[in-house]
Scaffold this active site. Sequence first.
Site, short mmCIF file in Angstrom:
data_model
loop_
_atom_site.label_atom_id
_atom_site.label_comp_id
_atom_site.label_asym_id
_atom_site.label_seq_id
_atom_site.Cartn_x
_atom_site.Cartn_y
_atom_site.Cartn_z
N SER A 193 0.85 -1.20 0.00
CA SER A 193 0.00 0.00 0.00
C SER A 193 0.88 1.23 0.00
O SER A 193 2.07 1.18 0.37
CB SER A 193 -0.88 0.01 1.25
OG SER A 193 -1.49 1.26 1.46
N TYR A 235 -2.80 -1.31 10.37
CA TYR A 235 -2.80 -1.50 8.92
C TYR A 235 -1.50 -1.00 8.30
O TYR A 235 -0.86 -1.70 7.51
CB TYR A 235 -3.99 -0.77 8.31
CG TYR A 235 -4.03 -0.83 6.80
CD1 TYR A 235 -4.54 -1.95 6.15
CD2 TYR A 235 -3.56 0.23 6.03
CE1 TYR A 235 -4.58 -2.01 4.76
CE2 TYR A 235 -3.60 0.18 4.64
CZ TYR A 235 -4.10 -0.95 4.02
OH TYR A 235 -4.13 -1.00 2.64
#
Length: 286
Positions: A148, A161
């Site tokens: 990401s 995350y």
Amino acid sequence: MSTAKELFGGGVAVITGAGAGIGAGLARYAGLHLGMTVVLADVDTGAVAALRAELEAGGAKALDIRCDVRDSKAVRRLAERTLGEAGPVRLLVNNAGVEQFGYLWDTPEANWERLLAINISGVFHGIRAFVPAMLAEPGQSWIWNLSSVGAVSASPLQAPYIMSKHAVLALTECLHQEVELAGHAGHVHVQAVLPGAVASSIFETAGGVEQGDTTAAEEHRAAMLRIKATAMDPLDAARVFFDQAADGEFYLTSQGFVRGVMAGRADTLLHRRTPQLLTGEFAVTD
């Protein structure tokens, strides 16, 4: 230089977390635009069954399999079924992932453990289950691990995350070196996928907090949902990823701003800058 269709067309793609978002976008592009046979793996059996029907209606070949990537045995069964029913894997996409909002000290232990099991261990289980057979095959194959833009940045209120995506990026960089060290760099290609803002349901389904500052957690969720409103379509992101992969790039990025974040991260580390508080909503377009 070969095109994505020349490299991937006719092969088998296995995509975890294929039921929605980036996973579904990759599946649609692989099956309908590149002519791949797509193995759709997800815990949401209804979602992947519907996607399989959609792909088959469009002339693609697809197989839907329930798989919880937290379970190493389930991932091994996924690999066995894929080999038996679809054939050797040309593209493995370790995509399944979940989000978590809230201060770290408010984060429920169960949410933390679940996120680690899916976002990090799920990638490891995919590698263990699929890569040995891919190394043994003489043809070219690709391994994509979904990281990401969060892997090259830091953000408050979603630390679990962000941390997990840093881990996936490091794992992928190490795997790339290990494949080369083992003498397979010529036919097994490892690439890290770093999406920016790509539309998905990950923010709606993200974990929150039950005690502590629940307001901060939900306000951050709302901010992420506002970003989603201008996010890139998953099918468009898939096209970009496949084209970059065909060009031989290692870091596959969906939008130009991701590369800007990467440059900012490098500058922060080079000059040993103190992490700056990230507030507001970052730009999501080039």
